[in-house]
Design a protein around this motif. Structure first.
Motif, mmCIF file in Angstrom:
data_model
loop_
_atom_site.group_PDB
_atom_site.id
_atom_site.type_symbol
_atom_site.label_atom_id
_atom_site.label_comp_id
_atom_site.label_asym_id
_atom_site.label_seq_id
_atom_site.Cartn_x
_atom_site.Cartn_y
_atom_site.Cartn_z
ATOM 1 N N GLU A 1 36.796 41.199 45.145
ATOM 2 C CA GLU A 1 38.168 40.716 44.969
ATOM 3 C C GLU A 1 38.290 39.745 43.803
ATOM 4 O O GLU A 1 39.355 39.620 43.199
ATOM 5 C CB GLU A 1 38.667 40.061 46.266
ATOM 6 C CG GLU A 1 37.977 38.759 46.669
ATOM 7 C CD GLU A 1 36.665 38.951 47.403
ATOM 8 O OE1 GLU A 1 36.106 37.933 47.867
ATOM 9 O OE2 GLU A 1 36.192 40.091 47.517
ATOM 10 N N LEU A 2 37.211 39.079 43.463
ATOM 11 C CA LEU A 2 37.226 38.163 42.321
ATOM 12 C C LEU A 2 37.186 38.941 41.009
ATOM 13 O O LEU A 2 37.934 38.646 40.072
ATOM 14 C CB LEU A 2 36.032 37.208 42.398
ATOM 15 C CG LEU A 2 35.992 36.278 43.609
ATOM 16 C CD1 LEU A 2 34.644 35.567 43.670
ATOM 17 C CD2 LEU A 2 37.118 35.268 43.551
ATOM 18 N N THR B 1 41.830 37.764 43.839
ATOM 19 C CA THR B 1 41.709 36.420 44.410
ATOM 20 C C THR B 1 41.191 35.474 43.331
ATOM 21 O O THR B 1 40.190 35.779 42.683
ATOM 22 C CB THR B 1 40.712 36.417 45.586
ATOM 23 O OG1 THR B 1 41.132 37.354 46.566
ATOM 24 C CG2 THR B 1 40.618 35.030 46.210
ATOM 25 N N PRO B 2 41.846 34.344 43.118
ATOM 26 C CA PRO B 2 41.326 33.374 42.141
ATOM 27 C C PRO B 2 40.121 32.638 42.714
ATOM 28 O O PRO B 2 40.069 32.376 43.918
ATOM 29 C CB PRO B 2 42.504 32.417 41.929
ATOM 30 C CG PRO B 2 43.268 32.484 43.216
ATOM 31 C CD PRO B 2 43.122 33.896 43.721
ATOM 32 N N ASP B 3 39.160 32.331 41.860
ATOM 33 C CA ASP B 3 37.988 31.583 42.322
ATOM 34 C C ASP B 3 38.213 30.093 42.173
ATOM 35 O O ASP B 3 38.717 29.623 41.154
ATOM 36 C CB ASP B 3 36.743 31.962 41.512
ATOM 37 C CG ASP B 3 35.573 31.056 41.860
ATOM 38 O OD1 ASP B 3 35.010 31.229 42.945
ATOM 39 O OD2 ASP B 3 35.269 30.155 41.057
ATOM 40 N N VAL C 1 28.359 33.820 42.825
ATOM 41 C CA VAL C 1 29.600 34.022 43.572
ATOM 42 C C VAL C 1 29.775 35.527 43.773
ATOM 43 O O VAL C 1 29.740 36.295 42.812
ATOM 44 C CB VAL C 1 30.802 33.431 42.814
ATOM 45 C CG1 VAL C 1 32.078 33.610 43.627
ATOM 46 C CG2 VAL C 1 30.568 31.954 42.510
ATOM 47 N N ILE D 1 29.173 35.788 38.620
ATOM 48 C CA ILE D 1 30.047 36.441 39.598
ATOM 49 C C ILE D 1 29.645 37.909 39.658
ATOM 50 O O ILE D 1 29.602 38.588 38.635
ATOM 51 C CB ILE D 1 31.531 36.309 39.223
ATOM 52 C CG1 ILE D 1 31.939 34.835 39.132
ATOM 53 C CG2 ILE D 1 32.407 37.028 40.250
ATOM 54 C CD1 ILE D 1 33.379 34.613 38.701
#
Length: 207
Positions: free
Chosen positions: A32-33, A38-40, A28, A62
């Protein structure tokens, strides 16, 4: 089935051949994660889709939008899983860092992909009225590329520039569906959850 360098791939231009009970690794991609902006949701979506098709999600990572990080992670995953799926890092806001990193990790050049170019022209329209060349020889392919480029905007040319030997994988019989980009045993999926969910469900069934 966890020996990706074995019988399924033969040379840098080889494509993945489906095997029974493949292991899948998900990378992933997105700053932003990692920054908590931002939530994944794509990891759990992938796990559910794969499990429902008796496919094992055996590794998840990630990483940032940094090309070097993505290249390192792809190379690591290739030693550990049969199939790699990436999520995110494509599109203008990411400068298509994923696609460039895939090419580097797999030792592939980037080139104009005629099928993608024709798809973009079909979906988005032409910026010119150049003709087409159907000659399948090396010179004919180059002429075809030049003809396509003459009809495309700068953005379309960028979107159609893909790793050599890439395949546009149509995972359904719906001609309106956008294909998934496949490079050897790696499948590049969008990061937007709604689009990712649709494509991972189709891919899980394909695998």
């Amino acid at each position: 089935n966890n020996n990706t360098e074995g019988g399924m791939l033969d040379g840098s231009s080889a494509q993945y051949t489906p095997v029974s009970h493949p292991t899948v690794g998900l990378i992933v991609i997105g700053d932003e994660l990692l920054k908590g902006m931002t939530p994944d949701s794509n990891i759990v979506t992938a796990a559910k889709a794969l499990r429902s098709n008796n496919v094992s999600l055996s590794r998840v990572s990630i990483v940032s939008d940094d090309g070097g990080d993505i290249v390192d992670e792809i190379r690591r995953f290739r030693k550990e899983v049969d199939v790699i799926v990436t999520s995110g890092g494509v599109g203008p806001t990411h400068d298509d860092v994923t696609i460039k990193s895939v090419a580097e990790a797999l030792g592939l050049d980037m080139e104009m992909h005629c099928e993608m170019a024709e798809l973009l022209l079909e979906k988005m329209g032409s910026s010119d009225t150049g003709g087409e060349d159907s000659d399948s020889s090396d010179s004919g392919v180059e002429n075809r590329r030049q003809s396509l480029v003459s009809q495309m905007s700068e953005g379309q040319v960028k979107m159609a520039t893909l790793p050599t030997s890439s395949v546009l994988q149509y995972l359904t019989h719906d001609s309106e569906e956008w294909p998934v980009l496949q490079c050897q045993n790696l499948f590049i999926l969008p990061g937007v959850p709604a689009y990712f969910e649709k494509k991972i469900q189709q891919l899980a069934a394909y695998l």
